[in-house]
Write a protein that holds these residues in place. Structure first.
Motif, mmCIF file in Angstrom:
data_model
loop_
_atom_site.group_PDB
_atom_site.id
_atom_site.type_symbol
_atom_site.label_atom_id
_atom_site.label_comp_id
_atom_site.label_asym_id
_atom_site.label_seq_id
_atom_site.Cartn_x
_atom_site.Cartn_y
_atom_site.Cartn_z
ATOM 1 N N TRP A 54 0.866 -1.192 0.000
ATOM 2 C CA TRP A 54 0.000 0.000 0.000
ATOM 3 C C TRP A 54 0.892 1.228 0.000
ATOM 4 O O TRP A 54 1.988 1.218 0.528
ATOM 5 C CB TRP A 54 -0.991 -0.015 1.159
ATOM 6 C CG TRP A 54 -0.427 -0.178 2.548
ATOM 7 C CD1 TRP A 54 0.390 -1.168 3.005
ATOM 8 C CD2 TRP A 54 -0.661 0.680 3.675
ATOM 9 N NE1 TRP A 54 0.664 -1.002 4.341
ATOM 10 C CE2 TRP A 54 0.031 0.131 4.775
ATOM 11 C CE3 TRP A 54 -1.404 1.854 3.868
ATOM 12 C CZ2 TRP A 54 0.017 0.723 6.039
ATOM 13 C CZ3 TRP A 54 -1.425 2.425 5.130
ATOM 14 C CH2 TRP A 54 -0.716 1.854 6.197
ATOM 15 N N GLY A 75 5.621 -14.701 10.027
ATOM 16 C CA GLY A 75 4.280 -14.121 9.927
ATOM 17 C C GLY A 75 4.443 -12.623 10.096
ATOM 18 O O GLY A 75 5.550 -12.098 9.876
ATOM 19 N N CYS A 114 4.830 -15.692 6.042
ATOM 20 C CA CYS A 114 4.686 -16.888 6.864
ATOM 21 C C CYS A 114 5.980 -17.705 6.880
ATOM 22 O O CYS A 114 6.313 -18.308 7.898
ATOM 23 C CB CYS A 114 3.476 -17.704 6.457
ATOM 24 S SG CYS A 114 3.693 -18.789 5.063
HETATM 25 O O1 DLL Z 1 0.919 -11.504 4.796
HETATM 26 C C1 DLL Z 1 1.879 -11.888 6.982
HETATM 27 C C2 DLL Z 1 1.291 -10.616 7.461
HETATM 28 C C3 DLL Z 1 0.072 -10.641 8.115
HETATM 29 C C4 DLL Z 1 1.982 -9.426 7.334
HETATM 30 C C5 DLL Z 1 -0.460 -9.469 8.610
HETATM 31 C C6 DLL Z 1 1.470 -8.253 7.835
HETATM 32 C C7 DLL Z 1 0.239 -8.288 8.467
HETATM 33 P P1 DLL Z 1 1.872 -14.173 3.808
HETATM 34 O O2 DLL Z 1 0.436 -14.465 3.583
HETATM 35 O O3 DLL Z 1 2.862 -15.279 3.841
HETATM 36 O O4 DLL Z 1 2.103 -13.422 5.166
HETATM 37 O O5 DLL Z 1 2.287 -13.132 2.667
HETATM 38 C C8 DLL Z 1 3.575 -12.582 2.652
HETATM 39 O O6 DLL Z 1 2.730 -10.549 1.647
HETATM 40 O O7 DLL Z 1 6.053 -11.639 0.952
HETATM 41 C C9 DLL Z 1 4.700 -9.624 0.785
HETATM 42 O O8 DLL Z 1 4.711 -9.858 -0.605
HETATM 43 C C10 DLL Z 1 3.291 -9.312 1.238
HETATM 44 N N1 DLL Z 1 3.299 -8.388 2.383
HETATM 45 C C11 DLL Z 1 3.218 -8.680 3.690
HETATM 46 N N2 DLL Z 1 3.241 -7.537 4.425
HETATM 47 C C12 DLL Z 1 3.360 -6.515 3.527
HETATM 48 C C13 DLL Z 1 3.458 -5.093 3.651
HETATM 49 C C14 DLL Z 1 1.559 -12.213 5.537
HETATM 50 N N3 DLL Z 1 3.382 -4.464 4.811
HETATM 51 C C15 DLL Z 1 3.694 -11.601 1.520
HETATM 52 N N4 DLL Z 1 3.624 -4.394 2.499
HETATM 53 C C16 DLL Z 1 5.036 -10.889 1.543
HETATM 54 C C17 DLL Z 1 3.686 -4.993 1.300
HETATM 55 C C18 DLL Z 1 3.418 -7.067 2.225
HETATM 56 N N5 DLL Z 1 3.570 -6.315 1.128
#
Ligand code: DLL
Length: 434
Positions: A213, A240, A236
């Motif tokens: 974002w 996480g 993850c």
């Molecule tokens: O998205 C973990 C998470 C949960 C982060 C809640 C923040 C809040 P996954 O589903 O494994 O884990 O996806 C990870 O999401 O490699 C990025 O490409 C993207 N991503 C995660 N946080 C951000 C962020 C969670 N703040 C994948 N900005 C990562 C941009 C993000 N991309």
């Protein structure tokens, strides 16, 4: 408080901690994960060769494919008896990425999440509405355990049930909100439809992540909700949420919890580290994780690291807001385009909502880009001439900024799919099917 002490350590103290832990992590991986033993043997690397942090450059990378090839439990460094939790990524393509946690891993994760919430100014006494999905996705439980360790009152609402979320937010006096930025927008939209005034809410701060974002989106959420909106990052594979987070004071890059995660940024072509401030792919080594240590894991996320001091006093390195994943980068007629760059342009124009989708296709040998964007409810959607003028204006700005020709199509509110798990699908690439 001890947690804050470590966050203010000198660079030298941090380097010492990181080197000790890096040696340990490489040893664990080598001794306990057959994949790593084989990988390190191939390049003649033994754990005792690691003498300084510089030696990291001799260590091979780990990729998402390596994890897929070892699906589901081949990367574990401990027996299943010691695993107390399993999470997985939703895995839209190919096999899911699976990750395991020991009891100590869950403690460490809770600790970095408690620190993340504290860095957003959240404390005991806050009522934290957690609208990240609970389940295999790490968002829900990650925030939950951190909030409990911190002592905030967490409401485990998970995603969805939006009207009920808003009623609880009002009635329980939620002061902090955690969810994806797209879900935050959806909450705002729904509150408006329900006629709920901002003054009915006590929200003060939100911690948003799990998808890219932009600063424009931050401004939009902050203004519409009247809160501070901060970015939280994680994946993850590594743990996480809680790998890095913005601080309330600086709001300028996400401090990486270097005592647990060693970050590097590499050039995707040469695979060599770039200098601080330069963009590239984020690579992370877990320093303390027991169940599934990952060494030089290529996250696929594009960012840059900054080592200059932060106003908050934390010394840990900051990463820029992630602009997207290497595989989100579109190459359209030879030009590189990230969805987040289009988002930045859209959000500078009045009357548009941050709901958009990029449709990439091919006409003969040429790539085509269509940008579909929702307009807001105030926009008279029957005024065709006005819409056409606006479409042309947006296309012109996209071409000016990104050197890419786009066909812009404005859509009425609420027609673009909001996505599962609160993560929006920004790109539909029809070229791939052919
Ligand atoms: O998205 C973990 C998470 C949960 C982060 C809640 C923040 C809040 P996954 O589903 O494994 O884990 O996806 C990870 O999401 O490699 C990025 O490409 C993207 N991503 C995660 N946080 C951000 C962020 C969670 N703040 C994948 N900005 C990562 C941009 C993000 N991309």
């Amino acid at each position: 408080m001890i947690l804050r002490d470590i966050e203010r350590s000198t660079r030298q103290q941090l380097d010492e901690i990181e080197l000790d832990r890096f040696k340990w992590a490489v040893g664990q991986a080598y001794d306990r994960v057959p994949f790593y033993k084989e990988r390190f043997d191939t390049v003649g690397l033994r754990p005792h060769h690691i003498k300084s942090l510089e030696d990291i450059k001799h260590v091979p990378f780990t990729t998402k494919n390596d994890l897929r090839n070892n699906y589901p439990f081949g990367m574990l460094a401990v027996a299943m008896d010691d695993v107390v939790r399993i999470h997985a990524s939703s895995g839209t393509t190919g096999k899911s990425i699976v990750t395991g946690y020991t009891h100590n891993d869950i403690q460490m994760w809770s600790e970095v999440m408690a620190r993340s919430l504290a860095s957003a100014g959240i404390h005991r006494g806050d009522v934290l509405q957690n609208a990240y999905d609970y389940g295999l996705f790490t968002g829900g439980l990650g925030v939950h355990y951190g909030a409990e360790m911190l002592g905030a009152a967490v409401i485990p609402l998970s995603g969805g049930n939006t009207q009920k979320q808003l009623l609880f937010m009002q009635d329980f006096g939620s002061t902090a909100l955690t969810c994806t930025p797209s879900y935050a927008l959806f909450l705002i939209e729904t509150a408006k439809e329900m006629g709920m005034e901002r003054s009915a809410l006590r929200l003060r701060v939100g911690l948003f992540g799990a998808e890219p974002w932009t600063e424009g989106m931050r401004q939009e959420i902050e203004e519409r909700l009247g809160i501070d909106a901060l970015d939280i990052y994680g994946l993850c594979e590594i743990i996480g949420p809680g790998v890095s987070v913005e601080c309330l004071e600086g709001k300028n890059g996400l401090h990486v919890y270097e005592d647990h995660f060693l970050p590097e940024v590499i050039d995707t072509q040469t695979l060599l580290p770039v200098v601080p401030g330069e963009k590239g792919e984020l690579v992370i080594t877990t320093l303390t994780k027991e169940a599934m240590p990952l060494i030089r894991y290529r996250t696929g996320d594009i960012t840059a690291l900054h080592i200059d001091p932060c106003v908050c006093g934390r010394t840990m390195v900051r990463m820029e807001k992630v602009m997207g994943r290497t595989d989100d980068m579109l190459i359209i007629r030879g030009m590189n385009v990230f969805p987040s760059q289009i988002e930045s342009i859209i959000l500078r124009i009045d009357g548009l909502e941050p709901y958009y989708q990029l449709i990439v296709d091919k006409k003969g040998p040429l790539d085509t880009l269509e940008v579909q964007i929702e307009v807001n409810a105030q926009m008279p959607f029957d005024n065709i001439r006005m819409l056409e003028v606006l479409e042309a204006k947006i296309a012109e700005q996209i071409e000016d900024h990104l050197d890419v020709k786009a066909q812009v199509t404005l859509l009425p509110p609420r027609v673009i799919d909001r996505g599962e798990d609160g993560k929006m699908v920004r790109v539909i690439d029809r070229r791939k099917k052919r």
